[in-house]
Design an enzyme around this catalytic site. Structure first.
Site, short mmCIF file in Angstrom:
data_model
loop_
_atom_site.label_atom_id
_atom_site.label_comp_id
_atom_site.label_asym_id
_atom_site.label_seq_id
_atom_site.Cartn_x
_atom_site.Cartn_y
_atom_site.Cartn_z
N SER A 182 0.20 -1.18 0.30
CA SER A 182 0.01 0.13 0.03
C SER A 182 1.10 1.21 -0.38
CB SER A 182 -1.04 -0.02 1.47
OG SER A 182 -1.98 1.11 0.94
N LYS A 186 4.06 1.44 -2.51
CA LYS A 186 4.45 2.87 -2.93
C LYS A 186 6.02 3.16 -2.67
CE LYS A 186 0.45 4.93 -2.48
NZ LYS A 186 -0.88 4.46 -2.56
N TRP A 273 -9.67 0.34 -5.30
CA TRP A 273 -9.58 1.64 -4.85
C TRP A 273 -8.15 2.17 -5.78
CZ3 TRP A 273 -11.63 5.97 -3.84
CH2 TRP A 273 -10.97 7.13 -2.80
N HIS A 325 -7.81 -5.98 0.45
CA HIS A 325 -6.50 -4.58 0.28
C HIS A 325 -5.69 -5.36 1.51
CE1 HIS A 325 -3.71 -0.50 -0.32
NE2 HIS A 325 -4.42 -1.14 1.14
C1 GCU Z 1 -5.32 4.82 1.43
C2 GCU Z 1 -5.38 5.57 0.39
C3 GCU Z 1 -3.65 4.74 -0.53
C4 GCU Z 1 -2.91 3.63 0.42
C5 GCU Z 1 -3.77 3.39 1.45
C6 GCU Z 1 -2.99 2.89 2.85
O1 GCU Z 1 -6.20 3.85 1.28
O2 GCU Z 1 -6.19 5.95 0.05
O3 GCU Z 1 -3.27 5.43 -1.40
O4 GCU Z 1 -2.34 3.04 -0.84
O5 GCU Z 1 -4.57 4.08 2.40
O6 GCU Z 1 -1.33 2.41 2.88
O7 GCU Z 1 -3.01 1.75 3.22
#
Ligand code: GCU
Length: 346
Positions: A182, A186, A273, A325
């Protein structure tokens, strides 16, 4: 024209940039902000050790110290190393995680020890908090600058410093990886794009501003991510809210910087998402970067991935897990088996 090529053409992607320095500068300028500079050496203070995983591993708790842009900073890591008698040295993973406790639901420590991986675990909030709080490494960032490093840049910088420390131990690691899920997926991508010592880079459900193409992405977009998490990026990125098509890059540029090394991407079917389609298409778009360096990129059929399919033939691996997720043991297993497949020489 193939089905996937037509889908990519519809997204009107920017071309990949073959000059590595130029590509990194684009990502720094428009998305993640500038990378801090390391001055001097990374040193570590061992604060505790303990046995773990029923004797299958040993944990070392270490505080890392170094200078970032000339300022003294520090954060802790926990280095877990297998103690089982394997017939070959371990590989090392720098793993950015959401929680401090070990093991936890994203960190199956014993599975990793028993598969002969050492893991340097960073609890990301100990590098700098996940907010606009100017603490830790964030204390020295001037957010009024358009290219100020966002927190993703700081966490990625920390991943490289953990690697510096571990390599300085002089242990014989036979592979170096960086893994995150997540927001930390990144981060793993940005760390792996910049630091070529990582020969394996794994992004789990990283979505928007991670592995997913931004143009015409569903779910989260630049407007949302920079409104809710402005401190993750450089201030310039927010100017592209609802103007994705004007950005002079897209996220496949980030993935392309992992070439010719191994890139492992996992998407989850219910993670709309993050948008698995845009993650898969990003993988499809990056093969030229590997091919330009004489390697095979992403080997995939001319269609979207089906649930539970894995594509591991090229140096870009992809697994489409059925589910939500998360970073599951099954995801870890997919990342490890992709890496194993391409590490026939020890
Ligand atoms: C939120 C955010 C995402 C990210 C996620 C996470 O949902 O919008 O971009 O990847 O948090 O890190 O759990």
């Amino acid at each position: 024209m193939s089905h996937i090529s037509a889908m990519l053409q519809e997204r009107k992607l920017t071309p990949l940039v073959s000059d590595r320095k130029e590509a990194l500068e684009l990502l720094r300028k428009y998305v993640y902000g500038k990378t801090p500079t390391l001055t001097g050496e990374v040193t570590g203070t061992l604060t505790a050790t303990e046995s773990c995983c029923g004797g299958a591993g040993k944990r070392e708790y270490v505080d890392l110290h170094f200078e970032m842009d000339g300022n003294p900073v520090s954060f802790p890591i926990v280095l877990s190393s297998p103690t089982i008698n394997f017939d070959r040295p371990s590989r090392l993973i720098v793993f950015l995680n959401f929680w401090a406790d070990i093991p936890n639901r994203y960190y199956p420590e014993e599975l990793l020890m028993r598969n002969n991986f050492a893991v340097a675990r960073i609890y990301y909030k100990e590098v700098t908090d996940d907010s606009d709080l100017a603490d830790g490494l964030g204390a020295f960032v001037d957010r009024t600058k358009a290219d100020a490093p966002g927190k993703i840049s700081l966490w990625a910088f920390a991943a490289s410093r953990a690697l510096d420390y571990c390599l300085g131990l002089g242990r014989d690691y036979r592979g170096l990886g960086v893994v995150g899920h997540s927001r930390l997926g990144k981060t793993a991508l940005w760390a792996g794009a910049q630091d070529e010592r990582f020969d394996f880079v794994a992004s789990n459900c990283s979505g928007c501003s991670g592995a997913a193409i931004t143009r015409d992405k569903i779910g989260e977009n630049i407007e949302h991510i920079t409104r809710v998490f402005p401190f993750w990026f450089c201030p310039t990125y927010a100017e592209y809210a609802n103007r994705e098509h004007e950005l002079p890059l897209d996220q496949h540029l980030l993935l392309s910087l992992v070439a010719p090394r191994m890139l492992s991407v996992v998407s989850a079917s219910e993670d709309s998402w993050a948008d698995p389609t845009s993650e898969y298409l990003a993988c499809c778009a990056v093969s030229p970067a590997w091919e330009a360096l004489g390697k095979t990129g992403f080997v995939h059929p001319d269609r979207m991935a089906l649930y539970e399919e894995r594509f591991n033939e090229g140096n870009v691996g992809y697994y489409f897990r059925e589910g939500t997720h998360a970073l599951t043991a099954r995801d870890w297993e997919a990342h490890m088996s992709f890496w194993n497949k391409h590490r026939s020489i020890w």
